[in-house]
Scaffold this motif. Structure first.
Motif, PDB file in Angstrom:
ATOM      1  N   TYR A 280     -44.128  39.566 -21.181  1.00  0.00           N
ATOM      2  CA  TYR A 280     -44.834  40.023 -22.368  1.00  0.00           C
ATOM      3  C   TYR A 280     -44.783  38.917 -23.417  1.00  0.00           C
ATOM      4  O   TYR A 280     -43.833  38.143 -23.487  1.00  0.00           O
TER       5      TYR A 280
ATOM      6  N   LEU B 280     -48.706  42.787 -22.721  1.00  0.00           N
ATOM      7  CA  LEU B 280     -48.476  42.440 -21.321  1.00  0.00           C
ATOM      8  C   LEU B 280     -49.255  41.183 -20.949  1.00  0.00           C
ATOM      9  O   LEU B 280     -50.421  41.021 -21.300  1.00  0.00           O
TER      10      LEU B 280
ATOM     11  N   VAL C 259     -47.664  40.931 -14.300  1.00  0.00           N
ATOM     12  CA  VAL C 259     -46.799  41.859 -13.574  1.00  0.00           C
ATOM     13  C   VAL C 259     -46.624  41.352 -12.156  1.00  0.00           C
ATOM     14  O   VAL C 259     -47.609  41.018 -11.498  1.00  0.00           O
TER      15      VAL C 259
ATOM     16  N   SER D 104     -45.008  42.612  -8.540  1.00  0.00           N
ATOM     17  CA  SER D 104     -44.500  43.754  -7.795  1.00  0.00           C
ATOM     18  C   SER D 104     -44.153  43.286  -6.392  1.00  0.00           C
ATOM     19  O   SER D 104     -45.027  42.768  -5.683  1.00  0.00           O
TER      20      SER D 104
ATOM     21  N   SER E 103     -49.398  41.102  -9.339  1.00  0.00           N
ATOM     22  CA  SER E 103     -50.296  42.253  -9.227  1.00  0.00           C
ATOM     23  C   SER E 103     -51.210  42.403 -10.443  1.00  0.00           C
ATOM     24  O   SER E 103     -52.282  43.006 -10.337  1.00  0.00           O
ATOM     25  N   ILE E 104     -50.783  41.888 -11.577  1.00  0.00           N
ATOM     26  CA  ILE E 104     -51.610  41.966 -12.780  1.00  0.00           C
ATOM     27  C   ILE E 104     -51.521  40.651 -13.547  1.00  0.00           C
ATOM     28  O   ILE E 104     -50.428  40.127 -13.768  1.00  0.00           O
TER      29      ILE E 104
ATOM     30  N   GLU F 153     -53.243  39.633 -17.114  1.00  0.00           N
ATOM     31  CA  GLU F 153     -54.069  40.172 -18.188  1.00  0.00           C
ATOM     32  C   GLU F 153     -54.928  39.083 -18.836  1.00  0.00           C
ATOM     33  O   GLU F 153     -54.876  38.853 -20.043  1.00  0.00           O
TER      34      GLU F 153
ATOM     35  N   GLY G  29     -42.892  48.966  -9.167  1.00  0.00           N
ATOM     36  CA  GLY G  29     -44.054  48.681 -10.006  1.00  0.00           C
ATOM     37  C   GLY G  29     -44.884  49.908 -10.280  1.00  0.00           C
ATOM     38  O   GLY G  29     -46.088  49.928 -10.031  1.00  0.00           O
ATOM     39  N   LEU G  30     -44.231  50.946 -10.805  1.00  0.00           N
ATOM     40  CA  LEU G  30     -44.939  52.185 -11.086  1.00  0.00           C
ATOM     41  C   LEU G  30     -44.853  52.484 -12.570  1.00  0.00           C
ATOM     42  O   LEU G  30     -43.836  52.222 -13.202  1.00  0.00           O
ATOM     43  N   GLY G  31     -45.901  53.049 -13.105  1.00  0.00           N
ATOM     44  CA  GLY G  31     -45.946  53.262 -14.544  1.00  0.00           C
ATOM     45  C   GLY G  31     -44.990  54.313 -15.046  1.00  0.00           C
ATOM     46  O   GLY G  31     -44.732  54.398 -16.231  1.00  0.00           O
ATOM     47  N   ASN G  32     -44.424  55.114 -14.176  1.00  0.00           N
ATOM     48  CA  ASN G  32     -43.572  56.196 -14.656  1.00  0.00           C
ATOM     49  C   ASN G  32     -42.107  55.824 -14.635  1.00  0.00           C
ATOM     50  O   ASN G  32     -41.236  56.681 -14.509  1.00  0.00           O
ATOM     51  N   GLN G  33     -41.819  54.530 -14.712  1.00  0.00           N
ATOM     52  CA  GLN G  33     -40.423  54.116 -14.720  1.00  0.00           C
ATOM     53  C   GLN G  33     -40.140  53.315 -15.974  1.00  0.00           C
ATOM     54  O   GLN G  33     -40.984  52.532 -16.431  1.00  0.00           O
ATOM     55  N   PRO G  34     -38.946  53.506 -16.547  1.00  0.00           N
ATOM     56  CA  PRO G  34     -38.606  52.743 -17.742  1.00  0.00           C
ATOM     57  C   PRO G  34     -38.451  51.265 -17.419  1.00  0.00           C
ATOM     58  O   PRO G  34     -38.053  50.899 -16.309  1.00  0.00           O
ATOM     59  N   GLN G  35     -38.784  50.456 -18.411  1.00  0.00           N
ATOM     60  CA  GLN G  35     -38.625  49.021 -18.259  1.00  0.00           C
ATOM     61  C   GLN G  35     -37.411  48.542 -19.042  1.00  0.00           C
ATOM     62  O   GLN G  35     -37.136  49.013 -20.136  1.00  0.00           O
TER      63      GLN G  35
ATOM     64  N   PHE H   9     -35.747  45.365 -20.810  1.00  0.00           N
ATOM     65  CA  PHE H   9     -36.167  44.102 -21.397  1.00  0.00           C
ATOM     66  C   PHE H   9     -34.994  43.153 -21.586  1.00  0.00           C
ATOM     67  O   PHE H   9     -33.859  43.577 -21.862  1.00  0.00           O
TER      68      PHE H   9
ATOM     69  N   ASN I 204     -48.572  59.527 -19.011  1.00  0.00           N
ATOM     70  CA  ASN I 204     -47.259  59.822 -19.558  1.00  0.00           C
ATOM     71  C   ASN I 204     -46.978  58.881 -20.723  1.00  0.00           C
ATOM     72  O   ASN I 204     -47.679  57.898 -20.922  1.00  0.00           O
TER      73      ASN I 204
ATOM     74  N   TYR J 217     -39.817  53.527 -27.059  1.00  0.00           N
ATOM     75  CA  TYR J 217     -38.865  52.420 -27.113  1.00  0.00           C
ATOM     76  C   TYR J 217     -38.470  52.186 -28.563  1.00  0.00           C
ATOM     77  O   TYR J 217     -39.237  52.440 -29.488  1.00  0.00           O
TER      78      TYR J 217
ATOM     79  N   GLN K 114     -38.922  59.267 -21.639  1.00  0.00           N
ATOM     80  CA  GLN K 114     -40.253  59.381 -21.052  1.00  0.00           C
ATOM     81  C   GLN K 114     -40.671  60.839 -21.055  1.00  0.00           C
ATOM     82  O   GLN K 114     -39.872  61.721 -20.732  1.00  0.00           O
TER      83      GLN K 114
ATOM     84  N   GLY L 158     -50.494  53.244 -14.086  1.00  0.00           N
ATOM     85  CA  GLY L 158     -50.497  52.221 -13.051  1.00  0.00           C
ATOM     86  C   GLY L 158     -49.141  51.562 -13.072  1.00  0.00           C
ATOM     87  O   GLY L 158     -48.119  52.239 -13.036  1.00  0.00           O
TER      88      GLY L 158
END
Lengths: 114, 109
Positions: A35, A45, A48, A50, A55-56, A58, A97-103, A105, B31, B35, B48, B94
């Protein structure tokens, strides 16, 4: 203490220099992120990875070149940067690499371009 | 462009008082993650929210996801000086996080 380690903490470079930012995590995470954060703005961002594959992207200028040598390491190679690239560069990781997981930093590298 | 808008941008709070920061979207959010970034620090994951109408609490922090999943809020009670920082909501979709602009919280002792 952060579980994502970034080096260096500070970097000053000229517009013709080549340097690299490094990021390391040993949590077994398989997704890693770069980032860019300007002062008083949210993180934006850039890339990314994965499972060690990009995978990404930007639409980041080619003067920024990411590399993921293995699942624990992430590099960002810098070349011919512009003054407007001065910012805090944050690395993050997540289990998958899923959006529903905390990152998670790192502390970031504060980059200044002269 | 930015998909989630946060208000207010700045929040000056007297120590001991309560405040709420809001995160709004024109589209349905899959979702929401929240932070906190302390001055000079890095973003730290707080919570979350996934389900419509979901409410989660962490000590003095209460997080809520709207029924239509187009907004979220963070309410802090009895603000302390340790609450200073910028609170970001972020849409997780994603394998991307898209951050809102953040609410910068200053606490007056």
């Amino acid at each position: 203490d952060t579980e994502v380690t970034q080096t260096p903490k500070h970097l000053v470079m000229g517009m013709t220099n080549k340097k690299s930012l490094k990021c390391e995590q040993h949590m077994g995470h398989r997704a890693m992120y770069w980032y860019k954060q300007k002062a008083k703005k949210p993180p934006e961002l850039m890339f990314v990875y994965s499972y060690e594959k990009l995978s990404i992207n930007e639409s980041v200028p080619s003067r920024f070149s990411p590399e993921c040598p293995n699942s624990s390491l992430l590099n960002l190679h810098l070349h011919a940067l512009q003054p407007e690239d001065s910012a805090l560069y944050l690395c993050a990781s997540s289990p998958r690499g899923l959006g529903n997981q905390p990152q998670h930093f790192g502390d970031g590298t504060r980059l200044s371009i002269l | 462009g930015q998909q989630v808008m946060q208000i207010p941008q700045y929040q000056h709070v007297q120590e001991g008082e309560d405040f709420t920061t809001y995160c709004n979207s024109s589209t349905t959010l899959s979702n929401i993650q929240w932070y906190k970034q302390r001055p000079g620090g890095h973003p730290v994951f707080l919570i979350q929210l996934v389900k419509s109408g979901e409410v989660k609490k962490q000590k003095r922090l209460t997080f809520q996801f709207g029924e239509a999943k187009k907004n979220s809020s963070l309410h802090i009670t009895a603000t302390q000086t340790t609450d200073v920082g910028t609170y970001f909501c972020a849409e997780a979709a994603g394998n991307k996080l898209t951050f809102g602009g953040g609410t910068r919280v200053l606490v007056k002792p």
